[in-house]
Design a protein around this motif. Structure first.
Motif, mmCIF file in Angstrom:
data_model
loop_
_atom_site.group_PDB
_atom_site.id
_atom_site.type_symbol
_atom_site.label_atom_id
_atom_site.label_comp_id
_atom_site.label_asym_id
_atom_site.label_seq_id
_atom_site.Cartn_x
_atom_site.Cartn_y
_atom_site.Cartn_z
ATOM 1 N N PRO A 105 -8.661 11.730 1.263
ATOM 2 C CA PRO A 105 -7.811 10.644 1.782
ATOM 3 C C PRO A 105 -6.712 11.154 2.724
ATOM 4 O O PRO A 105 -6.384 10.494 3.700
ATOM 5 C CB PRO A 105 -7.207 10.017 0.523
ATOM 6 C CG PRO A 105 -8.152 10.371 -0.573
ATOM 7 C CD PRO A 105 -8.711 11.716 -0.203
ATOM 8 N N ALA A 106 -6.165 12.331 2.432
ATOM 9 C CA ALA A 106 -5.134 12.897 3.305
ATOM 10 C C ALA A 106 -5.742 13.287 4.652
ATOM 11 O O ALA A 106 -5.123 13.094 5.704
ATOM 12 C CB ALA A 106 -4.467 14.106 2.648
ATOM 13 N N LEU A 107 -6.962 13.803 4.626
ATOM 14 C CA LEU A 107 -7.648 14.160 5.869
ATOM 15 C C LEU A 107 -7.904 12.908 6.715
ATOM 16 O O LEU A 107 -7.669 12.902 7.920
ATOM 17 C CB LEU A 107 -8.957 14.877 5.548
ATOM 18 C CG LEU A 107 -9.831 15.269 6.736
ATOM 19 C CD1 LEU A 107 -9.095 16.199 7.680
ATOM 20 C CD2 LEU A 107 -11.116 15.926 6.248
ATOM 21 N N GLU A 114 -1.545 19.136 8.467
ATOM 22 C CA GLU A 114 -2.271 18.972 7.203
ATOM 23 C C GLU A 114 -1.290 18.790 6.044
ATOM 24 O O GLU A 114 -1.438 17.893 5.219
ATOM 25 C CB GLU A 114 -3.144 20.208 6.979
ATOM 26 C CG GLU A 114 -3.930 20.207 5.701
ATOM 27 C CD GLU A 114 -4.678 21.513 5.510
ATOM 28 O OE1 GLU A 114 -4.702 21.991 4.371
ATOM 29 O OE2 GLU A 114 -5.229 22.051 6.495
ATOM 30 N N ARG A 115 -0.269 19.632 6.013
ATOM 31 C CA ARG A 115 0.739 19.558 4.950
ATOM 32 C C ARG A 115 1.470 18.216 4.997
ATOM 33 O O ARG A 115 1.698 17.579 3.968
ATOM 34 C CB ARG A 115 1.712 20.731 5.114
ATOM 35 C CG ARG A 115 2.502 21.086 3.901
ATOM 36 C CD ARG A 115 3.266 22.411 3.982
ATOM 37 N NE ARG A 115 3.463 22.988 5.300
ATOM 38 C CZ ARG A 115 2.721 23.964 5.827
ATOM 39 N NH1 ARG A 115 1.699 24.454 5.159
ATOM 40 N NH2 ARG A 115 2.975 24.451 7.030
ATOM 41 N N ALA A 174 0.322 15.391 6.177
ATOM 42 C CA ALA A 174 -0.588 14.328 5.734
ATOM 43 C C ALA A 174 -0.656 14.263 4.209
ATOM 44 O O ALA A 174 -0.671 13.176 3.627
ATOM 45 C CB ALA A 174 -1.977 14.544 6.320
ATOM 46 N N ILE A 175 -0.672 15.427 3.560
ATOM 47 C CA ILE A 175 -0.689 15.449 2.095
ATOM 48 C C ILE A 175 0.608 14.874 1.549
ATOM 49 O O ILE A 175 0.607 14.080 0.600
ATOM 50 C CB ILE A 175 -0.944 16.884 1.578
ATOM 51 C CG1 ILE A 175 -2.355 17.336 1.962
ATOM 52 C CG2 ILE A 175 -0.731 16.973 0.070
ATOM 53 C CD1 ILE A 175 -2.630 18.809 1.724
ATOM 54 N N GLU A 176 1.739 15.245 2.153
ATOM 55 C CA GLU A 176 3.033 14.708 1.709
ATOM 56 C C GLU A 176 3.095 13.193 1.917
ATOM 57 O O GLU A 176 3.605 12.466 1.063
ATOM 58 C CB GLU A 176 4.175 15.399 2.451
ATOM 59 C CG GLU A 176 4.394 16.837 2.019
ATOM 60 C CD GLU A 176 5.415 17.564 2.892
ATOM 61 O OE1 GLU A 176 6.126 16.909 3.677
ATOM 62 O OE2 GLU A 176 5.491 18.805 2.784
ATOM 63 N N THR A 177 2.577 12.724 3.037
ATOM 64 C CA THR A 177 2.567 11.283 3.316
ATOM 65 C C THR A 177 1.711 10.547 2.292
ATOM 66 O O THR A 177 2.098 9.491 1.779
ATOM 67 C CB THR A 177 2.058 11.008 4.741
ATOM 68 O OG1 THR A 177 2.909 11.682 5.671
ATOM 69 C CG2 THR A 177 2.050 9.525 5.054
ATOM 70 N N LEU A 178 0.552 11.108 1.977
ATOM 71 C CA LEU A 178 -0.317 10.487 0.973
ATOM 72 C C LEU A 178 0.379 10.437 -0.388
ATOM 73 O O LEU A 178 0.346 9.413 -1.069
ATOM 74 C CB LEU A 178 -1.639 11.253 0.874
ATOM 75 C CG LEU A 178 -2.663 10.668 -0.091
ATOM 76 C CD1 LEU A 178 -3.168 9.317 0.396
ATOM 77 C CD2 LEU A 178 -3.821 11.632 -0.280
#
Length: 194
Positions: free
Chosen positions: A17-19, A39-40, A42-46
């Motif tokens: 989902p983060a990707l 990438e980092r 996107a993971i934090e946003t998710l």
């Protein structure tokens, strides 16, 4: 020469989902650039969306009357999301509307009760449905915690109970080195993959 990332390797370090969120934040007509920082982020946003879109607590009750402010904002933001998607599939604009609505929802659910609960649930479901439409699943079951990470979490919980803050901070750093973040909440510590 090392400038290609196989998708399998990317998925080992970045949840799907983060990707998808990362890719959707760039318009399909624009060049897409990959970086460890992106990438980092996107993971934090998710993870942030996951926290913001937690279900409201409290008993439902029927209400009626005028729409609540969060319902009025949701109507506008969701219409703007739909317009952005219909306008050349502009996912960056569409996501911006959902991010803003998720923040408003999070603020509105704090201390909400009575007739606000059903309204908040409807707003949450509408946001989750729009996110799912672009492949971003939020609100799914959390990732299972590996045994070695759980052992460190248990040690940290014991250190916090004993008010050994130095040990607790050291164990937080150890979790970070294992690729996990931990947040202390009223429900206890919550661990998430970084």
């Amino acid at each position: 020469i090392g400038n290609v990332l196989p998708l399998k390797d990317v998925l080992d370090r970045c949840p799907a989902p983060a990707l998808r969120l990362l890719v959707a934040q760039t318009h399909w007509r624009s060049p897409f650039e990959w970086s460890d920082d992106a990438e980092r982020q996107a993971i934090e946003t998710l993870n942030s969306l996951q926290r913001q879109l937690e279900p409201p607590s409290g008993p439902d009750s029927t209400g009626g009357g005028a729409p609540l402010p969060i319902e009025q904002e949701a109507f506008k933001r969701l219409a703007a999301f739909d317009d952005a998607m219909e306008d050349d599939l502009s996912t960056p604009k569409a996501l911006a509307e959902l991010f803003t609505l998720a923040k408003s929802y999070s603020k509105a659910k704090d201390g909400a009760a009575g007739p606000a609960i059903p309204a908040l649930k409807k707003v949450r479901e509408a946001v989750l449905a729009r996110l799912a439409a672009i492949g971003v699943t939020v609100g799914a079951a959390p990732a299972s915690i590996p045994a070695n990470v759980q052992a460190v979490l248990d040690k940290r919980a014991a250190a916090r109970k004993a008010k050994d803050w130095k040990a607790s901070d050291a164990l937080r750093d150890e979790l970070k080195s294992l690729g996990w973040s931990v947040e202390d909440t009223a429900r206890g510590q919550e661990a998430r993959p970084r």
